[in-house]
Write an enzyme that holds these catalytic residues in place. Structure first.
Site, short mmCIF file in Angstrom:
data_model
loop_
_atom_site.label_atom_id
_atom_site.label_comp_id
_atom_site.label_asym_id
_atom_site.label_seq_id
_atom_site.Cartn_x
_atom_site.Cartn_y
_atom_site.Cartn_z
N ASN A 94 -0.78 2.38 -1.83
CA ASN A 94 -1.53 3.20 -2.79
C ASN A 94 -0.57 3.88 -3.75
O ASN A 94 0.60 4.15 -3.42
CB ASN A 94 -2.39 4.24 -2.04
CG ASN A 94 -1.53 5.22 -1.27
OD1 ASN A 94 -1.06 6.22 -1.83
ND2 ASN A 94 -1.26 4.93 -0.01
N CYS A 100 10.78 3.83 -14.44
CA CYS A 100 11.37 3.17 -15.61
C CYS A 100 10.50 1.96 -16.00
O CYS A 100 10.40 1.62 -17.17
CB CYS A 100 12.78 2.68 -15.32
SG CYS A 100 13.98 3.98 -15.04
N CYS A 147 -9.48 -1.12 -2.77
CA CYS A 147 -8.77 -1.65 -1.60
C CYS A 147 -9.53 -2.78 -0.91
O CYS A 147 -8.98 -3.82 -0.61
CB CYS A 147 -8.55 -0.55 -0.58
SG CYS A 147 -7.42 0.71 -1.14
ZN LIG Z 1 13.44 6.00 -13.97
#
Ligand SMILES: [Zn+2]
Length: 390
Positions: A248, A295, A309
């Protein structure tokens, strides 16, 4: 002059010698330090990171361990004589940059350089880990590192099951598990830590039974709770590596953010249907920090875009493949071997039977791992499923 002394004098003329301090600096710059003493001598203590390559096997094994004949090698023994002969042997095999450490390990110790003393391994452990011990890249030093290692598995489910079993089997000293679920029958087609008889039992309790049966020497630490912003840091602190086997988004982001803050490597895995992915997120890596999960995906997707789910199935063996790749990356990190999947996402497509790889960079503006940024705090996202990154 006796023949033996003549030989040593003659070899000394050919082989350059280094002081222990010079050997240590060369090792820090990438040279291989090899310990050519017998294993019972090495067991009393050696230089950290030295590769145990006893004289008896040196010529037979060196090509496996150091295939690059141009790599700088420093041979070390107890007093600096056997290492001269070893270095001479290596030159003859075609290694071009070979040194012998003058004064050997005795001088190394006398000069106060770091020493790694291995925990004495009993006969049972020696037998259990014999296939590790015969690999010079692991050997007693590596096995002792594993014994001292602490790995936390987030989730004792599909990914955590194979990873925990293999890490316990390999002798990782402490295996922590975070999970607040109980075993359900629908888990059993993939979550091999659990058994039919233990349906209804907390997963942490069931996992402990399996792991202790497999390897009684392993310490299993159960955290029977759900990770939240309030407890995540306290639970993760003190572990060496975190394996994220969560299903999750709230947990995945909490694990990422806490690993960034604590500087821990986060071995990520995710599966859905016939596909899976693995990567190592590690901005805090001592040499060359890599990207974090944020990132790639700064925020979780909108609730309506995430699959429910119950709608998502998975091929039973698939978490086995991905969880073991996570375990494999973890072993590499603990032993300091090879190249971890930092900045690389490895995808597996079970139907095609193929792996592919995506490389990605650290985002300098990442809110969590961007250089010099204050930690923005933890976020408890609304709980919804995340079987794949997107
Ligand atoms: Zn990062």
């Amino acid at each position: 002059m006796k023949a033996q002394e003549r030989l040593i004098a003659e070899v000394r003329g050919r082989i350059p010698e280094l002081s222990p301090q010079e050997a240590l600096s060369l090792q820090a710059r990438g040279a291989a330090l090899i310990d050519v003493r017998e294993s019972d001598e090495i067991a009393q203590g050696t230089a950290p990171g030295a590769l145990p390559l006893g004289r008896g096997f040196l010529e037979l094994r060196i090509e496996e361990v150091i295939p690059d004949t141009g790599r700088t090698i420093v041979a070390m023994c107890s007093s600096g004589v056997r290492s001269l002969l070893a270095a001479d042997g290596l030159m003859r095999l075609g290694y071009t940059s070979v040194y012998s450490m003058a004064g050997g390990f005795a001088r190394w110790k006398a000069e106060g350089l770091p020493v790694e003393v291995l925990v004495a391994m009993d006969a049972v452990a020696r037998e259990r880990y014999s296939r590790h011990l015969r690999m010079p890249e692991i050997a007693e030093t590596g096995q002792a590192k594993l014994t001292r290692s602490k790995v936390l598995l987030v989730g004792a489910g599909g990914l955590g099951s194979p990873a925990a079993l293999y890490l316990a089997a390999a002798g990782v000293g402490t295996v922590g598990l975070v999970d607040d679920d109980v075993v359900e029958r629908s888990n059993l087609h993939r979550q091999i830590l659990h058994t039919d008889a233990r349906v209804g039992t907390p997963k942490v309790v069931s996992a402990r039974a399996s792991l202790e049966a497999l390897n009684p020497a392993v310490k299993v630490v159960g955290h029977e709770t759900r990770l939240t912003s309030a407890n995540v840091e306290q639970i993760l602190a003190g572990y060496d590596v975190v394996i994220d086997g969560s299903d999750n988004f709230p947990t995945r982001y909490l694990v990422n953010d806490a690993c960034v803050k604590l500087g821990l490597p986060n071995v990520h895995g995710a599966v859905m249907r016939f596909e899976g992915q693995v990567s190592v997120f590690w901005p805090g890596r001592p040499r060359g920090g890599g990207p974090c999960y944020r990132c790639l995906f700064p925020e979780p997707p909108a609730l309506e875009d995430a699959p429910a789910c119950a709608d998502v199935g998975v091929l039973g063996v698939l978490p086995g493949v991905i969880g073991l790749l996570q375990a494999c990356e973890t072993m590499k990190l603990l032993l300091g071997l090879g190249e971890p999947l930092v900045g690389r996402m490895l995808y597996f497509d079970a139907l095609l039977g193929s792996f592919s790889e995506l490389t990605f960079q650290r985002d300098p503006d990442c809110r969590y791992c961007g250089e010099g940024r204050p930690f923005p705090g933890y976020i408890d996202y609304a709980r919804f499923c995340a079987h794949l990154a997107r």
